[in-house]
Write an enzyme that holds these catalytic residues in place. Structure first.
Site, PDB file in Angstrom:
ATOM      1  CB  SER A  54      27.780-137.204  95.606  1.00 55.82           C
ATOM      2  OG  SER A  54      28.631-136.659  94.606  1.00 55.82           O
TER       3      SER A  54
ATOM      4  CG  HIS B 220      24.640-139.667  98.150  1.00 57.80           C
ATOM      5  ND1 HIS B 220      24.737-138.504  98.877  1.00 57.80           N
ATOM      6  CD2 HIS B 220      25.910-139.975  97.780  1.00 57.80           C
ATOM      7  CE1 HIS B 220      25.995-138.124  98.934  1.00 57.80           C
ATOM      8  NE2 HIS B 220      26.728-139.008  98.275  1.00 57.80           N
TER       9      HIS B 220
ATOM     10  CD  GLU C 208      22.011-137.204 101.353  1.00 58.94           C
ATOM     11  OE1 GLU C 208      21.860-136.185 102.051  1.00 58.94           O
ATOM     12  OE2 GLU C 208      22.670-137.216 100.294  1.00 58.94           O
TER      13      GLU C 208
ATOM     14  CG  ASN D 159      27.743-134.481  99.241  1.00 61.49           C
ATOM     15  OD1 ASN D 159      28.348-134.781 100.263  1.00 61.49           O
ATOM     16  ND2 ASN D 159      27.773-135.238  98.163  1.00 61.49           N
TER      17      ASN D 159
END
Length: 281
Positions: free
Chosen positions: A119, A140, A152, A190
């Site tokens: 992540s 991800h 992702e 993130n």
């Protein structure tokens, strides 16, 4: 259609078990491996299935089919076939992930895709331990992947075009909406979300608002389904700190986790997983 039918998930903690359930629910054969207590970890997947059954998202027949498609293995060498895709989902630690990836590559045929579910860590650094980095991508998934449609897809300059195309086809096939992005710390989601969590902690430390006030403001004022503190509890304070530390290491001091997060980490207030974080559960 992709040619990905048999998948290895290595590391079956919170994310790995959810990924395995999601893929098996999409009709894939999923080999699951953990470096210790593989059978115990498979119980996590069953608990996910039982919760989905109780909520009416699947029926008993679905649950039986899903669990039959999940095959626990004690060692990677015990796989009777090479997976079409191997997903590394171990703890968010660079050295551990590198060791896992080196081991995974030994048991994958040359045309298999190897992916990491990191992540926040550098996909390029992770790729550096592989003999064939051209078949490596970041995938991800978001928690829980059986409910979250976004993935992702992180692609390096050296990632082979056929690998990228097959990864895209696979994600479409399992019902994901994907964004293709370059390898940057925190990627898109993130980097933005954990910056918000850290800033929310600063607001709390300054006394600008309470935990409830700040969460309410972001939910009703910005349309977020969860406030930043609810989100931090959901993700886990330990995970949140690791992601922010990774951002800090690459992008600078402004991403340093706020003192309140370190205090909670020290006290074992990790959020939902310990039933005590910014909220009590």
């Amino acid at each position: 259609m992709s040619n990905i039918e048999k998948i290895l998930v290595s590391g079956i903690g919170t994310m790995g078990s959810s990924i395995a359930f999601d893929l098996a629910s999409r009709g894939k054969i999923v080999y699951v491996h953990n470096h210790r207590m593989t059978e115990e970890r498979v119980k996590r997947i069953r608990r996910i299935a039982e919760k989905q059954l109780a909520k009416g998202f699947i029926d008993q027949e679905n649950m039986t089919d899903i669990m039959q498609r999940i095959i626990p293995i004690d060692s990677l060498g015990s796989m009777k076939i090479s997976p079409d895709l191997a997903v590394e989902a171990s703890v968010e630690d660079l050295d551990i992930k590198m060791e896992v990836l080196k081991e995974i590559e030994l048991f994958c045929d040359k045309d298999a895709i190897i992916a990491t579910n990191t992540s926040s860590l550098s996909v390029r650094k992770l790729a550096s331990v592989l003999q064939e980095p051209g078949r490596f991508v970041g995938m991800h998934f978001f928690n829980p992947p059986y409910r979250m449609v976004l993935t992702e897809l992180i692609v390096l300059d050296e990632t082979l075009p056929n690998i990228v195309e097959n990864a895209k086809l696979f994600l479409e096939e399992i019902g994901k909406t994907f964004v293709v992005i370059k390898d940057r710390t925190g990627f898109i989601v993130n980097r933005l979300l954990f910056t918000m969590i850290n800033e929310a902690c600063l607001l709390l430390e300054e006394g600008t608002g309470t935990v409830h006030d700040i969460d309410t403001a972001m939910k009703l004022g910005a349309g977020h389904p969860m406030g930043p503190f609810e989100l931090a509890d959901f993700v886990g304070i330990d995970v949140s700190v690791k992601i922010l530390e990774s951002l800090e290491q690459t992008l600078g001091e402004r991403y340093k986790p706020r003192p309140i997060l370190y205090s909670m980490l020290k006290d074992g207030r990790l959020g939902r997983k310990t039933k005590n974080g910014f909220y009590k559960y």
